[in-house]
Design an enzyme around this catalytic site. Structure first.
Site, PDB file in Angstrom:
ATOM      1  N   GLU A 148      28.894  33.823  12.299  1.00 28.95           N
ATOM      2  CA  GLU A 148      27.947  32.881  12.898  1.00 28.95           C
ATOM      3  C   GLU A 148      26.685  33.586  13.385  1.00 28.95           C
ATOM      4  O   GLU A 148      25.570  33.064  13.240  1.00 28.95           O
ATOM      5  CB  GLU A 148      28.614  32.130  14.056  1.00 28.95           C
ATOM      6  CG  GLU A 148      29.812  31.282  13.641  1.00 28.95           C
ATOM      7  CD  GLU A 148      29.494  30.275  12.554  1.00 28.95           C
ATOM      8  OE1 GLU A 148      28.325  29.846  12.458  1.00 28.95           O
ATOM      9  OE2 GLU A 148      30.401  29.924  11.784  1.00 28.95           O
ATOM     10  N   GLU A 224      26.327  30.885   2.902  1.00 29.31           N
ATOM     11  CA  GLU A 224      27.661  31.228   3.390  1.00 29.31           C
ATOM     12  C   GLU A 224      28.086  32.605   2.883  1.00 29.31           C
ATOM     13  O   GLU A 224      28.711  33.376   3.615  1.00 29.31           O
ATOM     14  CB  GLU A 224      28.683  30.164   2.952  1.00 29.31           C
ATOM     15  CG  GLU A 224      28.588  28.868   3.722  1.00 29.31           C
ATOM     16  CD  GLU A 224      28.718  29.056   5.223  1.00 29.31           C
ATOM     17  OE1 GLU A 224      29.664  29.751   5.661  1.00 29.31           O
ATOM     18  OE2 GLU A 224      27.867  28.526   5.953  1.00 29.31           O
TER      19      GLU A 224
END
Length: 297
Positions: A148, A224
Site C-alpha cells: 500500500e 498492482e
C-alpha cells in the site's frame, strides 16, 4: 459481475450528469449556435473542464469518503501493542519510501484486505482490515502495508485520476461530435441540437464509457504489479509472496469482500474470482501476481 456493473454505472452516471448540466446551462445550444465544426477547441476545453472536475473532486475527498464508507478507526495514540506496532511499521516503511507519514487505521471487515488513498503522497491514508490483522502474521502484514505504501509512493491515486479525467474528456468530446453528425445526417436537424441529438449523446457516452473503463482497468491491473514489486523491495519478496498466497486461499474459500465498491480498486485484493472478465478486472489474478514475484518481477 455486480462490481463491474457498479463501476461502469458510476462512471456513466457521472457523464450523464455532466450532460444534463450542459443542457441546463445552455452550453449545448451555445456550441450549436457557434457551429460544432468551427468550435472544436471550445468544445474540447468545455469537456476538459467537466471531465477533470469530477475526477479531481473525487481525489480530493477520497480520504474523507474512505473513512466514512469503511468505518476506519484512526490510530492517533496507540492503545494496544498491536496498534503501536502497526503505526511504527507504517512510519518505517514511509521513511524508506521517501513519503510523508500517512494516517493509519483499522476498518471492521473480516475479509483480509487493506487500502491506501489520498490526494498526494504526503497526505495519504493507509488502513488494514481487522480480519487481516487477526489472521496474517506480522511479516505478511508488513508486506501488505509495504504494497500500500508502494501505491502512495508511486502516485497511483493521482495518476488514476488524471487518466480518468482524460478519458472522461474524450468520451464527452467524441460523443458530441458523433452525436452532431448523426443528428444532422439521420434527423436532418440543421437548426440546432434537438432531443434526438441529446439521446444520441447519452447512448454514445455509455458505449464510449465502457471502452474507456477498459483502459482504466488495464492501468489498475498494471499498477498492482508495480505495488507488489514495491512491497517486495520495502519488506521482502518472500513475505510479499506469502501474503498474496494467503489472500489467494481466502479468495478460493469464497470469503466475502466487505470493501465498499468505491474502494475496490485501491485494495490489495479485489476479492473477484479468477474467471471474472479480464477486461474489467481492477486486479490481476493473484496467481499471476505470485508468479511474477517469483520470476523476480
Amino acid at each position: 459481475m455486480l462490481r463491474i456493473g457498479l463501476f461502469l454505472g458510476t462512471n456513466i452516471a457521472i457523464l450523464v450528469l455532466f450532460s444534463i448540466i450542459f443542457k441546463v446551462l445552455g452550453l449545448e445550444q451555445y456550441l450549436a449556435a457557434q457551429g460544432v465544426q468551427g468550435n472544436l477547441t471550445g468544445l474540447l476545453i468545455m469537456c476538459g473542464i467537466f471531465g477533470f472536475a469530477g475526477s479531481f473532486i473525487s481525489l480530493l475527498i477520497s480520504k474523507w469518503m474512505a473513512k466514512r464508507s469503511t468505518g476506519v478507526q484512526l490510530i492517533d495514540q496507540p492503545r494496544t501493542p498491536e496498534e503501536r506496532w502497526l503505526k511504527e511499521t507504517v512510519a518505517d516503511l514511509a521513511k524508506k519510501a521517501g513519503i510523508g507519514m500517512p494516517e493509519v487505521g483499522i476498518f471492521p471487515a473480516q475479509q483480509s484486505n487493506a487500502f491506501a488513498t489520498g490526494w498526494n503522497r504526503n497526505d495519504a491514508l493507509v488502513a488494514v482490515s481487522a480480519g487481516l490483522m487477526q489472521r496474517f502474521d506480522r511479516e505478511e502484514v508488513r508486506a501488505v502495508l509495504a504494497h500500500e505504501i508502494g501505491h502512495v509512493a508511486n502516485g497511483d491515486m493521482v495518476t488514476l485520476s488524471l487518466i480518468q479525467g482524460v478519458l472522461n474528456t474524450f468520451v464527452m468530446f467524441f460523443a458530441r461530435i458523433l452525436g452532431s453528425i448523426i443528428d444532422r445526417a439521420v434527423f436532418k436537424n440543421n437548426s440546432g441540437h434537438g432531443i434526438g441529438y441529446f439521446m444520441i449523446v447519452m447512448v454514445l457516452q455509455v458505449v464510449l464509457g465502457i471502452f474507456a473503463s477498459m483502459i482504466v482497468m488495464w492501468f489498475s491491473r498494471w499498477r498492482e504489479f508495480r505495488a507488489d514489486a514495491s512491497g517486495a523491495h520495502l519488506a521482502s519478496r518472500g513475505a510479499m509472496i506469502s501474503a498474496l498466497q494467503r489472500l489467494q486461499e481466502e479468495t478460493q474459500a469464497h470469503v466475502p469482500n466487505q470493501m465498499p465498491d468505491t474502494l475496490t480498486a485501491f485494495g490489495i485484493s479485489s476479492g473477484w474470482k479468477e474467471h471474472a472478465s479480464r477486461l474489467f478486472m481492477t486486479h490481476p489474478p493473484l496467481s499471476e501476481r505470485i508468479e511474477t514475484l517469483r520470476r523476480g518481477g
